[in-house]
Scaffold this motif. Structure first.
Motif, PDB file in Angstrom:
ATOM      1  N   MET A   1      -1.223 -11.595   4.544  1.00 29.27           N
ATOM      2  CA  MET A   1      -0.170 -10.589   4.577  1.00 29.27           C
ATOM      3  C   MET A   1      -0.802  -9.204   4.601  1.00 29.27           C
ATOM      4  O   MET A   1      -1.589  -8.851   3.720  1.00 29.27           O
ATOM      5  CB  MET A   1       0.753 -10.742   3.366  1.00 29.27           C
ATOM      6  CG  MET A   1       1.726  -9.597   3.160  1.00 29.27           C
ATOM      7  SD  MET A   1       2.921  -9.363   4.498  1.00 29.27           S
ATOM      8  CE  MET A   1       3.897 -10.875   4.352  1.00 29.27           C
ATOM      9  N   GLU A   2      -0.469  -8.424   5.622  1.00 30.60           N
ATOM     10  CA  GLU A   2      -0.973  -7.060   5.751  1.00 30.60           C
ATOM     11  C   GLU A   2      -0.040  -6.136   4.982  1.00 30.60           C
ATOM     12  O   GLU A   2       1.138  -5.993   5.319  1.00 30.60           O
ATOM     13  CB  GLU A   2      -1.035  -6.645   7.220  1.00 30.60           C
ATOM     14  CG  GLU A   2      -1.525  -5.224   7.451  1.00 30.60           C
ATOM     15  CD  GLU A   2      -2.992  -5.034   7.099  1.00 30.60           C
ATOM     16  OE1 GLU A   2      -3.395  -3.887   6.847  1.00 30.60           O
ATOM     17  OE2 GLU A   2      -3.739  -6.038   7.081  1.00 30.60           O
ATOM     18  N   LEU A   3      -0.562  -5.497   3.949  1.00 34.92           N
ATOM     19  CA  LEU A   3       0.246  -4.592   3.152  1.00 34.92           C
ATOM     20  C   LEU A   3       0.416  -3.256   3.853  1.00 34.92           C
ATOM     21  O   LEU A   3      -0.395  -2.871   4.701  1.00 34.92           O
ATOM     22  CB  LEU A   3      -0.408  -4.382   1.782  1.00 34.92           C
ATOM     23  CG  LEU A   3      -0.541  -5.624   0.894  1.00 34.92           C
ATOM     24  CD1 LEU A   3      -1.269  -5.278  -0.388  1.00 34.92           C
ATOM     25  CD2 LEU A   3       0.819  -6.235   0.591  1.00 34.92           C
ATOM     26  N   SER A   4       1.465  -2.529   3.499  1.00 38.65           N
ATOM     27  CA  SER A   4       1.725  -1.228   4.104  1.00 38.65           C
ATOM     28  C   SER A   4       0.750  -0.184   3.556  1.00 38.65           C
ATOM     29  O   SER A   4       0.071  -0.403   2.549  1.00 38.65           O
ATOM     30  CB  SER A   4       3.158  -0.784   3.805  1.00 38.65           C
ATOM     31  OG  SER A   4       3.307  -0.468   2.431  1.00 38.65           O
ATOM     32  N   THR A   5       0.720   0.952   4.210  1.00 39.26           N
ATOM     33  CA  THR A   5      -0.149   2.045   3.766  1.00 39.26           C
ATOM     34  C   THR A   5       0.187   2.460   2.343  1.00 39.26           C
ATOM     35  O   THR A   5      -0.706   2.698   1.517  1.00 39.26           O
ATOM     36  CB  THR A   5      -0.008   3.249   4.707  1.00 39.26           C
ATOM     37  OG1 THR A   5      -0.370   2.852   6.028  1.00 39.26           O
ATOM     38  CG2 THR A   5      -0.904   4.400   4.267  1.00 39.26           C
ATOM     39  N   PHE A   6       1.477   2.529   2.026  1.00 37.17           N
ATOM     40  CA  PHE A   6       1.884   2.936   0.681  1.00 37.17           C
ATOM     41  C   PHE A   6       1.480   1.890  -0.347  1.00 37.17           C
ATOM     42  O   PHE A   6       0.990   2.226  -1.436  1.00 37.17           O
ATOM     43  CB  PHE A   6       3.395   3.161   0.637  1.00 37.17           C
ATOM     44  CG  PHE A   6       3.878   3.691  -0.689  1.00 37.17           C
ATOM     45  CD1 PHE A   6       3.702   5.018  -1.035  1.00 37.17           C
ATOM     46  CD2 PHE A   6       4.505   2.843  -1.600  1.00 37.17           C
ATOM     47  CE1 PHE A   6       4.136   5.516  -2.266  1.00 37.17           C
ATOM     48  CE2 PHE A   6       4.950   3.322  -2.830  1.00 37.17           C
ATOM     49  CZ  PHE A   6       4.764   4.663  -3.156  1.00 37.17           C
ATOM     50  N   GLN A   7       1.686   0.622  -0.022  1.00 34.63           N
ATOM     51  CA  GLN A   7       1.295  -0.443  -0.945  1.00 34.63           C
ATOM     52  C   GLN A   7      -0.210  -0.428  -1.196  1.00 34.63           C
ATOM     53  O   GLN A   7      -0.669  -0.590  -2.334  1.00 34.63           O
ATOM     54  CB  GLN A   7       1.720  -1.803  -0.386  1.00 34.63           C
ATOM     55  CG  GLN A   7       3.222  -2.044  -0.425  1.00 34.63           C
ATOM     56  CD  GLN A   7       3.620  -3.287   0.349  1.00 34.63           C
ATOM     57  OE1 GLN A   7       3.061  -3.590   1.407  1.00 34.63           O
ATOM     58  NE2 GLN A   7       4.602  -4.021  -0.169  1.00 34.63           N
ATOM     59  N   LYS A   8      -0.985  -0.217  -0.137  1.00 31.12           N
ATOM     60  CA  LYS A   8      -2.442  -0.139  -0.290  1.00 31.12           C
ATOM     61  C   LYS A   8      -2.832   1.058  -1.150  1.00 31.12           C
ATOM     62  O   LYS A   8      -3.773   0.983  -1.948  1.00 31.12           O
ATOM     63  CB  LYS A   8      -3.106  -0.038   1.080  1.00 31.12           C
ATOM     64  CG  LYS A   8      -3.017  -1.306   1.916  1.00 31.12           C
ATOM     65  CD  LYS A   8      -3.660  -1.092   3.275  1.00 31.12           C
ATOM     66  CE  LYS A   8      -3.595  -2.349   4.119  1.00 31.12           C
ATOM     67  NZ  LYS A   8      -4.175  -2.134   5.480  1.00 31.12           N
ATOM     68  N   GLY A   9      -2.107   2.165  -0.992  1.00 37.32           N
ATOM     69  CA  GLY A   9      -2.386   3.346  -1.794  1.00 37.32           C
ATOM     70  C   GLY A   9      -2.143   3.102  -3.274  1.00 37.32           C
ATOM     71  O   GLY A   9      -2.920   3.557  -4.131  1.00 37.32           O
ATOM     72  N   LEU A  10      -1.064   2.377  -3.593  1.00 37.14           N
ATOM     73  CA  LEU A  10      -0.801   2.018  -4.991  1.00 37.14           C
ATOM     74  C   LEU A  10      -1.946   1.195  -5.562  1.00 37.14           C
ATOM     75  O   LEU A  10      -2.382   1.409  -6.705  1.00 37.14           O
ATOM     76  CB  LEU A  10       0.506   1.232  -5.096  1.00 37.14           C
ATOM     77  CG  LEU A  10       1.816   1.992  -4.886  1.00 37.14           C
ATOM     78  CD1 LEU A  10       2.993   1.010  -4.888  1.00 37.14           C
ATOM     79  CD2 LEU A  10       2.017   3.054  -5.954  1.00 37.14           C
ATOM     80  N   ASN A  11      -2.442   0.263  -4.772  1.00 40.85           N
ATOM     81  CA  ASN A  11      -3.558  -0.572  -5.231  1.00 40.85           C
ATOM     82  C   ASN A  11      -4.817   0.276  -5.445  1.00 40.85           C
ATOM     83  O   ASN A  11      -5.514   0.122  -6.447  1.00 40.85           O
ATOM     84  CB  ASN A  11      -3.842  -1.671  -4.208  1.00 40.85           C
ATOM     85  CG  ASN A  11      -2.682  -2.624  -4.028  1.00 40.85           C
ATOM     86  OD1 ASN A  11      -1.851  -2.778  -4.917  1.00 40.85           O
ATOM     87  ND2 ASN A  11      -2.623  -3.269  -2.876  1.00 40.85           N
ATOM     88  N   LYS A  12      -5.085   1.148  -4.518  1.00 41.35           N
ATOM     89  CA  LYS A  12      -6.305   1.970  -4.562  1.00 41.35           C
ATOM     90  C   LYS A  12      -6.301   2.918  -5.763  1.00 41.35           C
ATOM     91  O   LYS A  12      -7.324   3.123  -6.413  1.00 41.35           O
ATOM     92  CB  LYS A  12      -6.448   2.763  -3.266  1.00 41.35           C
ATOM     93  CG  LYS A  12      -7.670   3.671  -3.192  1.00 41.35           C
ATOM     94  CD  LYS A  12      -7.760   4.347  -1.840  1.00 41.35           C
ATOM     95  CE  LYS A  12      -8.969   5.270  -1.758  1.00 41.35           C
ATOM     96  NZ  LYS A  12      -8.846   6.417  -2.698  1.00 41.35           N
ATOM     97  N   ASP A  13      -5.145   3.501  -6.058  1.00 44.87           N
ATOM     98  CA  ASP A  13      -5.061   4.510  -7.121  1.00 44.87           C
ATOM     99  C   ASP A  13      -4.653   3.929  -8.465  1.00 44.87           C
ATOM    100  O   ASP A  13      -4.445   4.678  -9.425  1.00 44.87           O
ATOM    101  CB  ASP A  13      -4.056   5.601  -6.714  1.00 44.87           C
ATOM    102  CG  ASP A  13      -4.484   6.342  -5.453  1.00 44.87           C
ATOM    103  OD1 ASP A  13      -5.703   6.416  -5.199  1.00 44.87           O
ATOM    104  OD2 ASP A  13      -3.595   6.840  -4.726  1.00 44.87           O
ATOM    105  N   ASN A  14      -4.540   2.620  -8.567  1.00 42.32           N
ATOM    106  CA  ASN A  14      -4.086   1.970  -9.794  1.00 42.32           C
ATOM    107  C   ASN A  14      -5.025   2.278 -10.967  1.00 42.32           C
ATOM    108  O   ASN A  14      -6.213   1.946 -10.917  1.00 42.32           O
ATOM    109  CB  ASN A  14      -4.028   0.451  -9.572  1.00 42.32           C
ATOM    110  CG  ASN A  14      -3.771  -0.307 -10.858  1.00 42.32           C
ATOM    111  OD1 ASN A  14      -3.128   0.192 -11.770  1.00 42.32           O
ATOM    112  ND2 ASN A  14      -4.289  -1.527 -10.929  1.00 42.32           N
TER     113      ASN A  14
END
Length: 246
Positions: A1-14
């Motif tokens: 599953m390819e996550l959206s840019t926003f979802q990836k950003g949440l993961n990155k900045d968690n």
């Protein structure tokens, strides 16, 4: 599953550490692997978010296993020749998070989802080390897909069942996708709009993060005061004993 840019950003900045957590997804599709499961398509979005945040996950299709009917931990002790459920139960008990995924059939969760709830119920009388019911300190949610109405109805049933067994249900612990009423494309079908649906993606994201936050908060369990079965059963004063049925 390819996550959206926003979802990836949440993961990155968690800023939170979820790496000690484990999650199990029970995909209650009626299809055996490797047949395409639209419910698993939605599950994989939540799974991808969890894995990106260091959580160990396991997606299980009960349809791939021979699970006996019944409400005891091991049905081979009650007349069945084979029962694969105890091995699944071990994984459920080792996990901090349980997500049940189900398609909708006739407005209800699948028959396999019902079977799963019954088998989970069969273990609910067991106790943890604190003398509480076994599922205390774990958190649960659900994901629903289908071509007919019933997301909230199925979610109400599943989430009530989980909390009754002892699971903690965080805010907005359900999400789902349904197409137009009647025969039509399912979640993963081309041009269904399922994968791109902002409402579904938002709710799945919120559900997943709420499950992770709640499970992290519950790593030390629920305080064992006022909820221990043995203390209730062994109390000295029983002002209102259960009636004797004749």
């Amino acid at each position: 599953m390819e996550l959206s840019t926003f979802q990836k950003g949440l993961n990155k900045d968690n800023p939170y550490d979820f790496s000690a957590l484990k999650a199990v997804f029970l995909n209650c599709t009626l299809k055996k692997s490797p047949e395409l499961s639209h419910t698993e398509g939605l599950i994989k979005m939540s799974d991808a978010i969890m894995r990106a945040n260091g959580i160990s996950t396991d997606i299980i299709r009960p349809a791939d296993h021979q699970i006996a009917f019944g409400v005891y931990p091991d049905m081979t002790e009650h007349g069945w020749d084979r029962d694969d459920w105890p091995a699944i139960q071990e994984k459920v008990m080792a996990a901090d998070i349980l997500v049940i995924g189900s398609p909708i059939w006739l407005g209800e969760k699948s028959s396999i989802a019902t079977l799963v709830i019954e088998r989970l119920y069969g273990f609910s009388g067991e106790m943890n080390k604190q003398g509480q019911y076994a599922y205390y300190g774990k958190t649960g949610g659900c994901l629903i897909t289908g071509n007919e109405d019933g997301i909230k109805h199925c979610a109400m049933n599943l989430l009530y069942s989980l909390q009754h067994l002892g699971y903690v249900i965080p805010p907005q612990a359900d999400a789902g996708w349904i197409g137009e009423a009647g025969p039509g494309p399912s979640y993963l079908d081309k041009n269904s709009g399922g994968i791109e649906n902002d409402f579904t993606n938002r709710n799945t994201t919120f559900m997943t993060w709420n499950l992770m936050h709640m499970a992290n908060m519950l790593k030390n369990g629920i305080p064992a005061y006022g909820n221990q079965r043995d203390k209730w059963d062994n109390r000295e004063t029983k002002d209102h004993p259960n009636p004797e049925y004749r």
